[in-house]
Design a protein around this motif. Sequence first.
Motif, mmCIF file in Angstrom:
data_model
loop_
_atom_site.group_PDB
_atom_site.id
_atom_site.type_symbol
_atom_site.label_atom_id
_atom_site.label_comp_id
_atom_site.label_asym_id
_atom_site.label_seq_id
_atom_site.Cartn_x
_atom_site.Cartn_y
_atom_site.Cartn_z
ATOM 1 N N ILE A 8 0.825 -1.210 0.000
ATOM 2 C CA ILE A 8 0.000 0.000 0.000
ATOM 3 C C ILE A 8 0.862 1.263 0.000
ATOM 4 O O ILE A 8 0.350 2.357 -0.179
ATOM 5 C CB ILE A 8 -0.991 0.051 1.185
ATOM 6 N N SER A 9 2.155 1.102 0.169
ATOM 7 C CA SER A 9 3.061 2.237 0.318
ATOM 8 C C SER A 9 3.723 2.621 -1.001
ATOM 9 O O SER A 9 4.406 1.799 -1.625
ATOM 10 C CB SER A 9 4.148 1.887 1.343
ATOM 11 N N GLY A 10 3.558 3.874 -1.394
ATOM 12 C CA GLY A 10 4.258 4.362 -2.578
ATOM 13 C C GLY A 10 5.763 4.294 -2.420
ATOM 14 O O GLY A 10 6.486 4.021 -3.378
ATOM 15 N N ASN A 11 6.256 4.531 -1.220
ATOM 16 C CA ASN A 11 7.696 4.440 -0.989
ATOM 17 C C ASN A 11 8.216 3.035 -1.249
ATOM 18 O O ASN A 11 9.322 2.860 -1.759
ATOM 19 C CB ASN A 11 8.046 4.890 0.432
ATOM 20 N N CYS A 12 7.428 2.046 -0.915
ATOM 21 C CA CYS A 12 7.825 0.658 -1.177
ATOM 22 C C CYS A 12 7.681 0.310 -2.654
ATOM 23 O O CYS A 12 8.538 -0.360 -3.234
ATOM 24 C CB CYS A 12 6.986 -0.294 -0.333
ATOM 25 N N LEU A 13 6.583 0.779 -3.260
ATOM 26 C CA LEU A 13 6.352 0.455 -4.668
ATOM 27 C C LEU A 13 7.427 1.030 -5.572
ATOM 28 O O LEU A 13 7.810 0.401 -6.557
ATOM 29 C CB LEU A 13 4.965 0.925 -5.092
ATOM 30 N N LYS A 14 7.946 2.214 -5.237
ATOM 31 C CA LYS A 14 8.989 2.768 -6.110
ATOM 32 C C LYS A 14 10.221 1.865 -6.128
ATOM 33 O O LYS A 14 10.873 1.722 -7.163
ATOM 34 C CB LYS A 14 9.317 4.212 -5.773
ATOM 35 N N ASP A 156 11.413 10.923 -11.521
ATOM 36 C CA ASP A 156 10.053 10.597 -11.930
ATOM 37 C C ASP A 156 9.501 9.421 -11.130
ATOM 38 O O ASP A 156 8.349 9.438 -10.700
ATOM 39 C CB ASP A 156 10.022 10.271 -13.423
ATOM 40 N N VAL A 157 10.325 8.413 -10.922
ATOM 41 C CA VAL A 157 9.885 7.248 -10.145
ATOM 42 C C VAL A 157 9.530 7.679 -8.726
ATOM 43 O O VAL A 157 8.473 7.308 -8.193
ATOM 44 C CB VAL A 157 10.979 6.156 -10.111
ATOM 45 N N ALA A 158 10.405 8.458 -8.117
ATOM 46 C CA ALA A 158 10.173 8.889 -6.737
ATOM 47 C C ALA A 158 8.882 9.685 -6.609
ATOM 48 O O ALA A 158 8.114 9.493 -5.663
ATOM 49 C CB ALA A 158 11.362 9.714 -6.243
ATOM 50 N N LEU A 159 8.628 10.557 -7.562
ATOM 51 C CA LEU A 159 7.481 11.447 -7.435
ATOM 52 C C LEU A 159 6.173 10.862 -7.943
ATOM 53 O O LEU A 159 5.102 11.259 -7.500
ATOM 54 C CB LEU A 159 7.783 12.784 -8.096
ATOM 55 N N VAL A 160 6.236 9.910 -8.844
ATOM 56 C CA VAL A 160 4.982 9.353 -9.357
ATOM 57 C C VAL A 160 4.299 8.450 -8.324
ATOM 58 O O VAL A 160 3.081 8.283 -8.338
ATOM 59 C CB VAL A 160 5.197 8.594 -10.688
ATOM 60 N N ALA A 161 5.073 7.902 -7.404
ATOM 61 C CA ALA A 161 4.543 6.906 -6.463
ATOM 62 C C ALA A 161 3.301 7.398 -5.726
ATOM 63 O O ALA A 161 2.293 6.690 -5.657
ATOM 64 C CB ALA A 161 5.632 6.485 -5.481
ATOM 65 N N TYR A 162 3.368 8.579 -5.160
ATOM 66 C CA TYR A 162 2.194 9.106 -4.448
ATOM 67 C C TYR A 162 1.375 10.069 -5.296
ATOM 68 O O TYR A 162 0.177 10.228 -5.054
ATOM 69 C CB TYR A 162 2.617 9.771 -3.134
ATOM 70 N N THR A 163 1.977 10.680 -6.293
ATOM 71 C CA THR A 163 1.217 11.605 -7.136
ATOM 72 C C THR A 163 0.110 10.864 -7.873
ATOM 73 O O THR A 163 -1.012 11.365 -8.004
ATOM 74 C CB THR A 163 2.147 12.327 -8.132
ATOM 75 N N ARG A 164 0.399 9.665 -8.362
ATOM 76 C CA ARG A 164 -0.592 8.916 -9.147
ATOM 77 C C ARG A 164 -1.825 8.533 -8.334
ATOM 78 O O ARG A 164 -2.871 8.245 -8.897
ATOM 79 C CB ARG A 164 0.063 7.678 -9.773
ATOM 80 N N VAL A 165 -1.716 8.544 -7.007
ATOM 81 C CA VAL A 165 -2.866 8.221 -6.143
ATOM 82 C C VAL A 165 -3.256 9.418 -5.277
ATOM 83 O O VAL A 165 -3.895 9.262 -4.240
ATOM 84 C CB VAL A 165 -2.584 6.967 -5.283
ATOM 85 N N ALA A 166 -2.881 10.610 -5.718
ATOM 86 C CA ALA A 166 -3.188 11.819 -4.944
ATOM 87 C C ALA A 166 -4.683 12.006 -4.749
ATOM 88 O O ALA A 166 -5.113 12.563 -3.732
ATOM 89 C CB ALA A 166 -2.585 13.044 -5.621
#
Length: 194
Positions: A8-14, A156-166
């Motif tokens: 569930i974590s964007g930090n993990c998904l990246k 891009d990878v770092a920032l898309v993780a949570y931006t895509r589910v904002a």
Amino acid sequence: MKIYGDSISGNCLKVKWVADSLGLSYDWIETDIMAGQSRTPAYLAINPAGQVPALVLDDGRPLAQSNAIILYLAQGSALIPRDAYDRARMLEWMFWEQYSHEPYVAVARFQLRYLGKAVGDLEPRIVERGKAALQRLEDGLAAAPFLVGQILSLADVALVAYTRVADEGGFDLGAYPRVRAWIGRVERALKITA
């Protein structure tokens, strides 16, 4: 190697996305933060901060913090610009992500989606700074398709993780058309399907 992460974590998904995009072999160890699995003695021996993700190399050395992990994994790849200035710009975005984006966009998402808060119950500063972060991205994408120019980088990878589910944090991405288009480009480049 082993990657300890909560899906569930964007930090993990990246971390997962970088490993997958580079074709690296790893074992994913699902670590449910809501169930306290990052606070067990065994996990704290890997990462004393009690946070996910964590990487354990084949020789047993651990590494924590998502952006440090993706920098380690991507060494020598096209995800890190060769030009020193572009590499510094990538790092600039990555540092900004952890300080000025994730604490607002990701925190709002966590509070709404996983703690069950209503948008009106969010601290106004979180909403204000989350919108400012999304506007900063919108502005940063005015001149190029990716954050550091013409090709995908770790920024891009770092920032898309949570931006895509904002939107799960109550943010309307319809107000940021360049961000929405960029999310699509990054997802296609990384082959993100869900």
